[in-house]
Design a protein around this motif. Structure first.
Motif, PDB file in Angstrom:
ATOM      1  N   ASN A 189       0.820  -1.218   0.000  1.00  0.00           N
ATOM      2  CA  ASN A 189       0.000   0.000   0.000  1.00  0.00           C
ATOM      3  C   ASN A 189       0.853   1.268   0.000  1.00  0.00           C
ATOM      4  O   ASN A 189       0.441   2.295   0.542  1.00  0.00           O
ATOM      5  CB  ASN A 189      -0.938   0.002   1.210  1.00  0.00           C
ATOM      6  N   ALA A 190       2.022   1.198  -0.613  1.00  0.00           N
ATOM      7  CA  ALA A 190       2.894   2.372  -0.681  1.00  0.00           C
ATOM      8  C   ALA A 190       2.457   3.275  -1.832  1.00  0.00           C
ATOM      9  O   ALA A 190       2.975   3.204  -2.937  1.00  0.00           O
ATOM     10  CB  ALA A 190       4.351   1.942  -0.836  1.00  0.00           C
ATOM     11  N   GLY A 191       1.471   4.108  -1.568  1.00  0.00           N
ATOM     12  CA  GLY A 191       0.966   5.033  -2.592  1.00  0.00           C
ATOM     13  C   GLY A 191      -0.052   4.374  -3.500  1.00  0.00           C
ATOM     14  O   GLY A 191      -0.515   3.268  -3.243  1.00  0.00           O
ATOM     15  N   TYR A 192      -0.409   5.094  -4.561  1.00  0.00           N
ATOM     16  CA  TYR A 192      -1.444   4.594  -5.474  1.00  0.00           C
ATOM     17  C   TYR A 192      -1.004   3.276  -6.111  1.00  0.00           C
ATOM     18  O   TYR A 192       0.158   3.104  -6.456  1.00  0.00           O
ATOM     19  CB  TYR A 192      -1.722   5.619  -6.586  1.00  0.00           C
ATOM     20  N   ASP A 193      -1.964   2.400  -6.307  1.00  0.00           N
ATOM     21  CA  ASP A 193      -1.679   1.108  -6.932  1.00  0.00           C
ATOM     22  C   ASP A 193      -1.774   1.289  -8.445  1.00  0.00           C
ATOM     23  O   ASP A 193      -2.800   1.013  -9.070  1.00  0.00           O
ATOM     24  CB  ASP A 193      -2.694   0.074  -6.431  1.00  0.00           C
ATOM     25  N   LEU A 194      -0.678   1.759  -9.024  1.00  0.00           N
ATOM     26  CA  LEU A 194      -0.688   2.216 -10.418  1.00  0.00           C
ATOM     27  C   LEU A 194      -1.072   1.140 -11.421  1.00  0.00           C
ATOM     28  O   LEU A 194      -1.665   1.435 -12.462  1.00  0.00           O
ATOM     29  CB  LEU A 194       0.696   2.779 -10.775  1.00  0.00           C
ATOM     30  N   GLN A 196      -3.340  -0.880 -11.479  1.00  0.00           N
ATOM     31  CA  GLN A 196      -4.787  -0.967 -11.709  1.00  0.00           C
ATOM     32  C   GLN A 196      -5.232  -0.114 -12.892  1.00  0.00           C
ATOM     33  O   GLN A 196      -6.237  -0.414 -13.539  1.00  0.00           O
ATOM     34  CB  GLN A 196      -5.559  -0.549 -10.445  1.00  0.00           C
ATOM     35  N   LEU A 197      -4.509   0.976 -13.158  1.00  0.00           N
ATOM     36  CA  LEU A 197      -4.861   1.850 -14.282  1.00  0.00           C
ATOM     37  C   LEU A 197      -4.741   1.135 -15.618  1.00  0.00           C
ATOM     38  O   LEU A 197      -5.502   1.391 -16.545  1.00  0.00           O
ATOM     39  CB  LEU A 197      -3.903   3.041 -14.338  1.00  0.00           C
TER      40      LEU A 197
ATOM     41  N   ARG B 163      -9.581  -4.235  -1.382  1.00  0.00           N
ATOM     42  CA  ARG B 163      -9.774  -4.017  -2.828  1.00  0.00           C
ATOM     43  C   ARG B 163     -10.549  -5.160  -3.476  1.00  0.00           C
ATOM     44  O   ARG B 163     -11.418  -4.943  -4.316  1.00  0.00           O
ATOM     45  CB  ARG B 163      -8.405  -3.881  -3.502  1.00  0.00           C
ATOM     46  N   GLN B 196     -10.982   1.363  -8.801  1.00  0.00           N
ATOM     47  CA  GLN B 196      -9.591   1.075  -8.420  1.00  0.00           C
ATOM     48  C   GLN B 196      -8.815   2.346  -8.078  1.00  0.00           C
ATOM     49  O   GLN B 196      -7.872   2.302  -7.287  1.00  0.00           O
ATOM     50  CB  GLN B 196      -8.879   0.315  -9.546  1.00  0.00           C
ATOM     51  N   THR B 417       8.418  -3.024   1.191  1.00  0.00           N
ATOM     52  CA  THR B 417       7.532  -1.858   1.132  1.00  0.00           C
ATOM     53  C   THR B 417       7.400  -1.241   2.522  1.00  0.00           C
ATOM     54  O   THR B 417       7.310  -1.962   3.518  1.00  0.00           O
ATOM     55  CB  THR B 417       6.146  -2.201   0.557  1.00  0.00           C
ATOM     56  N   SER B 419       4.859   0.298   3.498  1.00  0.00           N
ATOM     57  CA  SER B 419       3.499   0.056   3.975  1.00  0.00           C
ATOM     58  C   SER B 419       2.858  -1.093   3.223  1.00  0.00           C
ATOM     59  O   SER B 419       2.599  -0.994   2.020  1.00  0.00           O
ATOM     60  CB  SER B 419       2.608   1.289   3.842  1.00  0.00           C
ATOM     61  N   ALA B 420       2.580  -2.169   3.942  1.00  0.00           N
ATOM     62  CA  ALA B 420       1.862  -3.285   3.333  1.00  0.00           C
ATOM     63  C   ALA B 420       0.365  -3.070   3.423  1.00  0.00           C
ATOM     64  O   ALA B 420      -0.383  -3.507   2.560  1.00  0.00           O
ATOM     65  CB  ALA B 420       2.241  -4.595   4.008  1.00  0.00           C
ATOM     66  N   ILE B 424       0.173   5.363   3.551  1.00  0.00           N
ATOM     67  CA  ILE B 424       1.284   6.320   3.674  1.00  0.00           C
ATOM     68  C   ILE B 424       0.900   7.510   4.543  1.00  0.00           C
ATOM     69  O   ILE B 424       1.674   7.937   5.402  1.00  0.00           O
ATOM     70  CB  ILE B 424       1.709   6.794   2.256  1.00  0.00           C
ATOM     71  N   LEU B 432       8.298   7.117   1.291  1.00  0.00           N
ATOM     72  CA  LEU B 432       7.670   6.542   0.093  1.00  0.00           C
ATOM     73  C   LEU B 432       8.713   6.249  -1.003  1.00  0.00           C
ATOM     74  O   LEU B 432       8.649   5.190  -1.649  1.00  0.00           O
ATOM     75  CB  LEU B 432       6.556   7.475  -0.405  1.00  0.00           C
ATOM     76  N   ARG B 436       9.137   3.206  -3.882  1.00  0.00           N
ATOM     77  CA  ARG B 436       8.644   3.541  -5.228  1.00  0.00           C
ATOM     78  C   ARG B 436       9.703   4.357  -5.951  1.00  0.00           C
ATOM     79  O   ARG B 436      10.333   5.242  -5.349  1.00  0.00           O
ATOM     80  CB  ARG B 436       7.346   4.364  -5.135  1.00  0.00           C
ATOM     81  N   MET B 444       2.028   8.927 -10.089  1.00  0.00           N
ATOM     82  CA  MET B 444       1.052   9.210  -9.031  1.00  0.00           C
ATOM     83  C   MET B 444       0.675  10.694  -9.028  1.00  0.00           C
ATOM     84  O   MET B 444      -0.500  11.058  -8.893  1.00  0.00           O
ATOM     85  CB  MET B 444       1.628   8.829  -7.655  1.00  0.00           C
ATOM     86  N   VAL B 462      -0.023  11.308   1.380  1.00  0.00           N
ATOM     87  CA  VAL B 462       0.510  10.314   0.446  1.00  0.00           C
ATOM     88  C   VAL B 462       1.646  10.899  -0.408  1.00  0.00           C
ATOM     89  O   VAL B 462       2.781  10.437  -0.354  1.00  0.00           O
ATOM     90  CB  VAL B 462      -0.559   9.677  -0.479  1.00  0.00           C
TER      91      VAL B 462
END
Lengths: 463, 463
Positions: A189-194, A196-197, B163, B196, B417, B419-420, B424, B432, B436, B444, B462
């Motif tokens: 969950n480190a930021g947006y789950d890119l 998925q786009l 999700r 999403q 990561t 954050s699992a 953030i 972060l 990433r 993002m 975030v």
């Protein structure tokens, strides 16, 4: 070819080498269309980069010259998503193939986008693991296409769609930026789950170059039965019972209406009917077990359903060859072209309880409104996804638009979706508003514009 | 309060009614911070709309006056995502509660975002179904927060993250547009899967107002065991065996290191140690069965692991009360504040095989670099997610930054990561980039800018 076009081609040849750039008569027929009913289109060029950097370089060149790019995988799509656009570059991933890594500890596979699904399934099996994604086109479809269309297929019930099997992605953005996001962790969950786009956006936001797939433990055993049932209520009853008794072992629940069954088992070569009489419904139930006694549990459950008269007749697979033969009745759909000739294929989604009423209404209207129209119904009913094949056998030109109008009008009335798994591409664009409201469509356009402001990537598809 | 601020408040009172708008001394302490270690902040106002239209109207007013909005759910977050920002409006969903529909045929629940998870779990159970999302804060956390942070929790192993449990969403965009996308179908590939974007983006792209949750069949029985193990190799061996033998019945695999176990079972009131001796590792294994014989299968498997000396000692739950008591050892983490005082909590993610080496390295560095620092390790290890609690017991001020530096540096070395599952928020923003790369972060920012060009929604979180 205009002067500009010649410049683009020259720049691409310079970046990728001559072998990677095909033009004019050198363009193979296969790159001019997909498996939809749409006609062939000759693109400006077909390019075939062999690595992610080559894809990125190609996209940068296309962006420099303002030339649209249409990504192509196995070209097995049914919605026209990978069909070239006139004046566009068709960017084929056919040489970006191969499995880069299988990580047994993490149960992941890192694979290049052009690799066919069957190669992936085999490699996972050889490593003692399991690729849960499976669909009829497995031998031809590319994993990049599977992911970019969020493919569904045969075992969504247990494992989810392609989206649920992707842990990491690498994509090339419309400006040529390579975004490498090859996560292998189940939770991040480190930021947006890119990713998925790009999953399910049909190559309109980015070109997928590499994928980290989640693999699963190999099933210890596979149980399957082909059942004849007396009514749709019995189908619903069997499904509820299967969910309760088999729980998460239940891996497939495919329903076939008799109109489908007749064609599949009487007309398609090599498909045999394992049952001895006719039934109003046919159901293929499959479960994957962890231990020997699960086979016994499956058979006991099945017997209880025969005793309760939910099932009228059943053939139980005695071997993996039987399981494969049972699936042959479903995979037969891919061969209907040889039997029926050109036809429309649909992948609508509805509430499970509404399926049979839908089939009745749709069949009746097609027959009434389109003289000579034959339709048949089957699919992943437990997921709320029905397939329809419809055509006027022997007609010199198929009334595709008239068939679409009926099929999708009945979907709209029932608040269903015009695409459960194949995607929108070009073919279903006019019907997207049947399933999405203006606010949803406007938000899709915002996303498209943010990532691809000049509309260079697969323009005119989906939106 | 400036003239502008007074105008905003007046407009909000006008739109929502006086009871929905709290300012100054009327603002409850709970709305000034979350469960993170960050200090309280007084917002300009706390507003509490009671329906989606009220949320949309509020956002339109905020947009008109250019005032930032911070969405708030149950305020149980550990990353500061819902902590107010000075001069902002805290938009609390606490009065947007209630279950709108449970659809048994589709196995879905439509629920308002402020509803607590426990209420949802109970309602699903009353309807003969099962809400698979579960976490320690279940009594206080709101489902809107669970979804906007993509919560993980206790049963990700079998059911996935939040999700995977969301079929449809309704959100208010930063410009006040209400996007109602309350899909109930398992499969829907009609255009981009917009939900999403909002799942896991921590209220920075939209405010979730309603959710369609996927429900599951109620497990027929729940089996659990608390096991003592001799080594981390034994833990990995037990996990591999559980995956193979229990297959998809396996619903939880929680590992606790002895430093955690000591605090949980010796110091937290009401938690008892079901084992008779000390062990290098403690594992809570849970499986959910479909039929009576699954209990027997679970116990046979467990015995095989004792015989193989993978497990040194095990207590098997004989009742649901036992299962609950075993979970008490894990839920005890929420009570560590009472025992240890203020401390940092982490939710890092790593390859499963690296977990013990990570714990050793992190523990040693914390003890060496921060005099008096106590740390303990536990978590959803099968998902690749470890929790850490660390502090200097009794210190007048906790060395939060120094602890963060060690914990995250060791994550970075192992390509994990930061954050699992917790997200953030504010707290992990500096870290972060450990998880990433620049291209991911830039993408993002593109998404954030596209949806919220004026940065009105949860600004500074975030990204």
């Amino acid at each position: 070819m205009t002067a500009d076009s010649a410049q683009v081609i020259a720049a691409l040849r310079d970046a990728l080498g001559d072998r990677a750039v095909l033009t004019g008569a050198d363009i193979p027929d296969r790159n001019k269309q997909d498996w939809s009913t749409l006609s062939a289109v000759l693109p400006l060029a077909v390019i075939r980069p062999t690595d992610p950097a080559g894809v990125a370089a190609s996209m940068r060149i296309a962006a420099t010259y303002g030339v649209p790019v249409v990504p192509q995988g196995g070209l097995t799509g049914l919605a026209g998503g990978a069909r070239p656009i006139e004046g566009s570059i068709a960017l084929s991933l056919e040489r970006l193939t191969g499995i880069e890594e299988i990580d047994r500890d993490s149960a992941t596979m890192t694979v290049r986008a052009g690799t066919t699904l069957e190669v992936i399934q085999k490699a996972a099996e050889d490593a003692g693991l399991y690729c849960a994604l499976d669909l009829g086109a497995r031998g031809s479809c590319a994993i990049g296409g599977n992911v970019s269309t969020n493919a569904g297929g045969n075992r969504v019930l247990r494992y989810g769609m392609a989206r649920e099997m992707v842990l990491g992605l690498e994509v090339v953005l419309p400006d040529g930026t390579l975004v490498t996001s090859l996560n292998k962790m189940l939770k991040n969950n480190a930021g947006y789950d890119l990713k998925q786009l790009f999953i399910g956006s049909e190559g309109t936001l980015g070109i997928i170059t590499r994928i980290v797939l989640r693999l699963f433990p190999r099933p210890h055993c596979t149980m399957a039965a082909l059942c004849g049932l007396p009514s749709y209520d019995a189908v619903l009853s069997l499904l509820a019972s299967a969910r309760g008794s088999l729980g998460p072992l239940l891996s497939a629940f495919e329903v076939m209406w008799p109109d489908y069954w007749e064609v599949a088992t009487r007309q398609v070569a090599g498909v045999r009917d394992p049952l001895t009489s006719h039934h109003p419904f046919y159901v293929l139930v499959e479960a994957q077990g962890n231990k020997d006694s699960d086979t016994e549990g499956f058979e006991t459950w099945l017997e209880s359903q025969v005793e309760a008269e939910v099932i009228t007749d059943a053939a139980v697979a005695q071997s993996l060859a039987d399981v494969k033969a049972f699936w042959g009745t479903r995979d037969a759909a891919a061969e209907f072209k040889l039997v029926l000739g050109p036809h429309s294929s649909f992948d609508i989604g509805l509430a499970v309880a509404d399926m049979d009423r839908y089939a009745d209404a749709c069949r009746a209207r097609l027959a009434q409104e389109i003289p000579g129209c034959f339709s048949c119904f089957y699919g992943h009913i437990a997921d709320g996804n029905m397939h329809i094949i419809a055509c006027v056998p022997g007609a010199p030109a198929q009334p595709y638009d008239a068939i679409d109008a009926v099929v999708y009008d009945e979907v709209r009335r029932r608040h269903g979706t015009v695409s459960a798994e194949h995607g929108i591409g070009l073919k279903k664009k006019p019907f997207l508003p049947f399933s999405r409201n203006p606010e949803e469509l406007a938000l899709m356009a915002v996303i498209k514009h943010a990532l691809d402001p000049r509309s260079l990537l697969n323009p005119g598809k989906v939106l």
